[in-house]
Design a protein around this motif. Structure first.
Motif, PDB file in Angstrom:
ATOM      1  N   LEU A 419       0.467  -0.312   3.491  1.00  0.00           N
ATOM      2  CA  LEU A 419       1.533   0.576   3.957  1.00  0.00           C
ATOM      3  C   LEU A 419       1.837   1.663   2.932  1.00  0.00           C
ATOM      4  O   LEU A 419       2.064   2.818   3.273  1.00  0.00           O
ATOM      5  N   LEU A 420       1.804   1.266   1.680  1.00  0.00           N
ATOM      6  CA  LEU A 420       2.070   2.237   0.611  1.00  0.00           C
ATOM      7  C   LEU A 420       1.005   3.325   0.619  1.00  0.00           C
ATOM      8  O   LEU A 420       1.299   4.514   0.477  1.00  0.00           O
ATOM      9  N   GLY A 421      -0.234   2.898   0.837  1.00  0.00           N
ATOM     10  CA  GLY A 421      -1.350   3.847   0.910  1.00  0.00           C
ATOM     11  C   GLY A 421      -1.136   4.862   2.029  1.00  0.00           C
ATOM     12  O   GLY A 421      -1.314   6.065   1.832  1.00  0.00           O
ATOM     13  N   GLN A 422      -0.698   4.359   3.193  1.00  0.00           N
ATOM     14  CA  GLN A 422      -0.439   5.244   4.336  1.00  0.00           C
ATOM     15  C   GLN A 422       0.678   6.234   4.009  1.00  0.00           C
ATOM     16  O   GLN A 422       0.604   7.403   4.360  1.00  0.00           O
ATOM     17  N   LEU A 423       1.679   5.705   3.316  1.00  0.00           N
ATOM     18  CA  LEU A 423       2.840   6.518   2.970  1.00  0.00           C
ATOM     19  C   LEU A 423       2.469   7.606   1.958  1.00  0.00           C
ATOM     20  O   LEU A 423       2.922   8.752   2.055  1.00  0.00           O
ATOM     21  N   LEU A 424       1.596   7.245   1.027  1.00  0.00           N
ATOM     22  CA  LEU A 424       1.147   8.220   0.022  1.00  0.00           C
ATOM     23  C   LEU A 424       0.383   9.365   0.691  1.00  0.00           C
ATOM     24  O   LEU A 424       0.482  10.521   0.285  1.00  0.00           O
ATOM     25  N   LYS A 425      -0.356   9.012   1.741  1.00  0.00           N
ATOM     26  CA  LYS A 425      -1.097  10.047   2.483  1.00  0.00           C
ATOM     27  C   LYS A 425      -0.123  10.973   3.211  1.00  0.00           C
ATOM     28  O   LYS A 425      -0.306  12.176   3.250  1.00  0.00           O
ATOM     29  N   ALA A 426       0.931  10.357   3.771  1.00  0.00           N
ATOM     30  CA  ALA A 426       1.902  11.133   4.553  1.00  0.00           C
ATOM     31  C   ALA A 426       2.783  12.002   3.660  1.00  0.00           C
ATOM     32  O   ALA A 426       3.224  13.064   4.061  1.00  0.00           O
ATOM     33  N   LEU A 427       3.032  11.515   2.442  1.00  0.00           N
ATOM     34  CA  LEU A 427       3.913  12.251   1.530  1.00  0.00           C
ATOM     35  C   LEU A 427       3.230  12.420   0.166  1.00  0.00           C
ATOM     36  O   LEU A 427       3.629  11.805  -0.815  1.00  0.00           O
ATOM     37  N   PRO A 428       2.193  13.211   0.110  1.00  0.00           N
ATOM     38  CA  PRO A 428       1.367  13.287  -1.110  1.00  0.00           C
ATOM     39  C   PRO A 428       2.109  13.782  -2.360  1.00  0.00           C
ATOM     40  O   PRO A 428       1.706  13.452  -3.469  1.00  0.00           O
ATOM     41  N   SER A 429       3.183  14.527  -2.164  1.00  0.00           N
ATOM     42  CA  SER A 429       3.829  15.087  -3.364  1.00  0.00           C
ATOM     43  C   SER A 429       4.913  14.178  -3.933  1.00  0.00           C
ATOM     44  O   SER A 429       5.442  14.443  -5.017  1.00  0.00           O
ATOM     45  N   ALA A 430       5.217  13.108  -3.204  1.00  0.00           N
ATOM     46  CA  ALA A 430       6.318  12.245  -3.680  1.00  0.00           C
ATOM     47  C   ALA A 430       5.862  11.303  -4.786  1.00  0.00           C
ATOM     48  O   ALA A 430       4.692  10.934  -4.871  1.00  0.00           O
ATOM     49  N   GLU A 431       6.799  10.963  -5.618  1.00  0.00           N
ATOM     50  CA  GLU A 431       6.561  10.019  -6.713  1.00  0.00           C
ATOM     51  C   GLU A 431       6.268   8.629  -6.137  1.00  0.00           C
ATOM     52  O   GLU A 431       6.983   8.149  -5.243  1.00  0.00           O
ATOM     53  N   LYS A 432       5.229   7.969  -6.665  1.00  0.00           N
ATOM     54  CA  LYS A 432       4.815   6.675  -6.108  1.00  0.00           C
ATOM     55  C   LYS A 432       5.931   5.619  -6.208  1.00  0.00           C
ATOM     56  O   LYS A 432       6.214   4.893  -5.253  1.00  0.00           O
ATOM     57  N   SER A 433       6.556   5.575  -7.384  1.00  0.00           N
ATOM     58  CA  SER A 433       7.580   4.537  -7.571  1.00  0.00           C
ATOM     59  C   SER A 433       8.754   4.725  -6.600  1.00  0.00           C
ATOM     60  O   SER A 433       9.353   3.761  -6.132  1.00  0.00           O
ATOM     61  N   ALA A 434       9.035   5.989  -6.289  1.00  0.00           N
ATOM     62  CA  ALA A 434      10.116   6.251  -5.339  1.00  0.00           C
ATOM     63  C   ALA A 434       9.719   5.782  -3.944  1.00  0.00           C
ATOM     64  O   ALA A 434      10.540   5.270  -3.188  1.00  0.00           O
ATOM     65  N   LEU A 435       8.417   5.962  -3.626  1.00  0.00           N
ATOM     66  CA  LEU A 435       7.928   5.522  -2.315  1.00  0.00           C
ATOM     67  C   LEU A 435       7.975   3.995  -2.227  1.00  0.00           C
ATOM     68  O   LEU A 435       8.293   3.431  -1.179  1.00  0.00           O
ATOM     69  N   ILE A 436       7.646   3.335  -3.317  1.00  0.00           N
ATOM     70  CA  ILE A 436       7.693   1.861  -3.331  1.00  0.00           C
ATOM     71  C   ILE A 436       9.115   1.408  -3.033  1.00  0.00           C
ATOM     72  O   ILE A 436       9.344   0.523  -2.207  1.00  0.00           O
ATOM     73  N   GLU A 437      10.051   2.062  -3.683  1.00  0.00           N
ATOM     74  CA  GLU A 437      11.455   1.691  -3.461  1.00  0.00           C
ATOM     75  C   GLU A 437      11.889   1.954  -2.022  1.00  0.00           C
ATOM     76  O   GLU A 437      12.555   1.124  -1.406  1.00  0.00           O
ATOM     77  N   ALA A 438      11.475   3.108  -1.525  1.00  0.00           N
ATOM     78  CA  ALA A 438      11.840   3.459  -0.153  1.00  0.00           C
ATOM     79  C   ALA A 438      11.277   2.437   0.831  1.00  0.00           C
ATOM     80  O   ALA A 438      11.946   1.990   1.751  1.00  0.00           O
ATOM     81  N   LEU A 439      10.012   2.078   0.582  1.00  0.00           N
ATOM     82  CA  LEU A 439       9.330   1.123   1.457  1.00  0.00           C
ATOM     83  C   LEU A 439      10.012  -0.239   1.395  1.00  0.00           C
ATOM     84  O   LEU A 439      10.287  -0.863   2.414  1.00  0.00           O
ATOM     85  N   LYS A 440      10.296  -0.676   0.168  1.00  0.00           N
ATOM     86  CA  LYS A 440      10.950  -1.984  -0.024  1.00  0.00           C
ATOM     87  C   LYS A 440      12.290  -2.035   0.700  1.00  0.00           C
ATOM     88  O   LYS A 440      12.643  -3.042   1.298  1.00  0.00           O
ATOM     89  N   SER A 441      13.020  -0.934   0.595  1.00  0.00           N
ATOM     90  CA  SER A 441      14.355  -0.958   1.188  1.00  0.00           C
ATOM     91  C   SER A 441      14.281  -0.951   2.717  1.00  0.00           C
ATOM     92  O   SER A 441      15.213  -1.327   3.396  1.00  0.00           O
ATOM     93  N   LYS A 442      13.134  -0.510   3.246  1.00  0.00           N
ATOM     94  CA  LYS A 442      13.000  -0.462   4.709  1.00  0.00           C
ATOM     95  C   LYS A 442      12.416  -1.747   5.273  1.00  0.00           C
ATOM     96  O   LYS A 442      12.567  -2.036   6.450  1.00  0.00           O
ATOM     97  N   LEU A 443      11.683  -2.465   4.445  1.00  0.00           N
ATOM     98  CA  LEU A 443      11.013  -3.662   4.958  1.00  0.00           C
ATOM     99  C   LEU A 443      11.921  -4.886   4.981  1.00  0.00           C
ATOM    100  O   LEU A 443      12.792  -5.015   4.165  1.00  0.00           O
TER     101      LEU A 443
END
Ligand code: ZN
Ligand code: MN
Length: 443
Positions: A419-443
């Protein structure tokens, strides 16, 4: 000692020096740490004939404040007493303390015990007294410094409710935190502002045995632990040999790595306590009590639960952030300012800020004195772009990959990476750690 057939029973007396400007019964400065010896003295604290004590009102207020914070009953009628004994650091030949009418009785501290879960340590009493001078032993002579003589000392006595050294440790940390919140002492063990005298005995049944060993001369928690461990071993061996340990006072000898007998335990009547004739009894009326009650700040336990609830923080995070009230205030101020930023109106963005600010303070060991809340917010914005993540894209990715979501919830951690990989593709400019947090908070 987990497999020992004896139950360890420990009670604690803790002495804390109050951070008042002046001493307990005279106008001398109470500060004595690192001060030129015998410069903060006067006829009162040197015990010269004819000198009369005048109680320090602030020290009394603070003792009552501590009593209230510990849930004690504050006694309407209180008095000072003389405890008579001779020692070179006590020039008067008696210590002014409180015997049968202390300021506060019957409180408690709730602790989390590894063995017993949540449990209550009962506080028997909280009283006020004066500190003694300080002896410095040199080869062939002993020097006396009276700067500490007469410094206000509050004594907090527990019931023998501890069943392990760990419980003592947890209690001390909680007591220390409480005292610092109240701002009445730095409660620093290294500086001797907080000193311990544990009493320990072993019991087969859990009932109080007919003896107890009081440990003195302990100036750090490390030594307290060593002394208690040594006593558990020593008393176990005696009991195994069919002997009963004697009631006595023992000191910790670092050189011998052992406790050594100091004296057979004295009884209260040995001190010939009697009411201090130079200080009238103290009547604490309603008005006085109410005035002190109104000064009680939010206490550590309450702040901790509020932080968990209000900011959605973990026990670990909330515990560190409320370690001292300064850090707690800093955290709250930062969140308050972050809320004013555009884009923080969504719950998710807010949750991210709460979590990110907490983690920055905790992990980066931020100096709250040097970094202003606004600077911290700026730094977070720069490196993480936390709030710039388009949350709708996170939702989209989750909607497009229902199987991965199900797998993750079933415990397949690989699904998270996917899922993180998919998210990185969708939001390439975002910071990875921020995406991890966003994902965690949604799951
Ligand atoms: Zn003085
Ligand atoms: Mn004492």
């Amino acid at each position: 000692m987990a497999n020992s057939k004896y139950i360890t029973i420990i009670g604690l007396e803790v002495h804390v020096e109050l951070a008042t400007n002046s001493k307990m019964f005279c106008g001398c400065p109470a500060e004595h740490f690192g001060v030129e010896p015998n410069t903060h003295t006067c006829p009162v604290c040197l015990g010269l004939p004819g000198a009369l004590p005048v109680p320090n009102k602030k020290a009394i207020d603070w003792t009552i404040l501590l009593g209230l914070a510990l849930g004690c009953q504050i006694n309407e009628h209180s008095k000072f007493d003389r405890k008579n004994y001779f020692y070179p650091d006590l020039p008067k030949g008696y210590q002014i303390t409180q015997y049968d009418q202390p300021f506060a009785t019957g409180g408690q501290i709730r602790i989390m015990s590894q063995e017993a879960g949540e449990k209550i340590i009962r506080i028997r009493r909280v009283h006020l007294e004066e500190d003694t001078g300080k002896l410095q032993h040199q080869t062939g002579m002993t020097l006396v410094d009276f700067n500490r003589s007469g410094v206000p000392l509050v004594e907090i006595v527990t019931e023998p409710d501890f069943r392990s050294i760990e419980e003592v440790d947890v209690y001390l940390k909680k007591l220390q935190r409480l005292i610092r919140y109240l701002g009445i002492s730095n409660a620093d063990m290294e500086k001797g502002s907080m000193r311990l005298e544990p009493s320990i005995s072993l019991s087969k049944t859990g009932e109080l045995p007919a003896y107890r060993v009081e440990l003195k001369n302990i100036n750090s928690f490390r030594f307290a632990r060593k002394a208690l461990e040594y006593e558990i071993k020593r008393q176990t061996e005696l009991l195994e040999a069919g002997e009963r340990p004697t009631q006595q006072t023992r000191g910790w000898s670092e050189a011998k790595n052992a406790t050594v007998p100091q004296r057979e335990k004295e009884e209260a009547h040995d001190y010939r306590y009697f009411p201090e004739p130079d200080i009238p009894p103290i009547h604490i009326d309603k008005g006085w009590l109410e005035a002190i009650k109104s000064q009680i700040p939010e206490l550590p336990d309450d702040k901790l639960s509020r932080f968990k609830e209000k900011y959605g923080l973990s026990e670990y995070q909330a515990n560190i952030l409320t370690e001292d009230s300064k850090t707690a205030d800093y955290y709250e101020e930062t969140i308050k300012q972050a809320r004013k930023l555009p884009g923080t109106d969504s719950q998710l963005a807010l949750d991210m800020w709460r979590n990110t600010v907490a983690n920055w303070i905790i992990n980066k060991k931020l100096s709250t004195e040097e970094t202003m809340p606004a600077q911290l917010i700026g730094a977070i914005l720069k490196t993480k772009q936390t709030i710039e993540i388009d949350i709708t894209r996170v939702d989209e990715v989750l909607e497009q990959n229902p199987q991965a979501v199900t797998d993750y919830k079933a415990g397949k951690t690989a699904a998270f990476s996917f899922l993180l990989g998919q998210l990185l593709k969708a939001l390439p400019s975002a910071e990875k750690s921020a995406l991890i947090e966003a994902l965690k908070s949604k799951l």
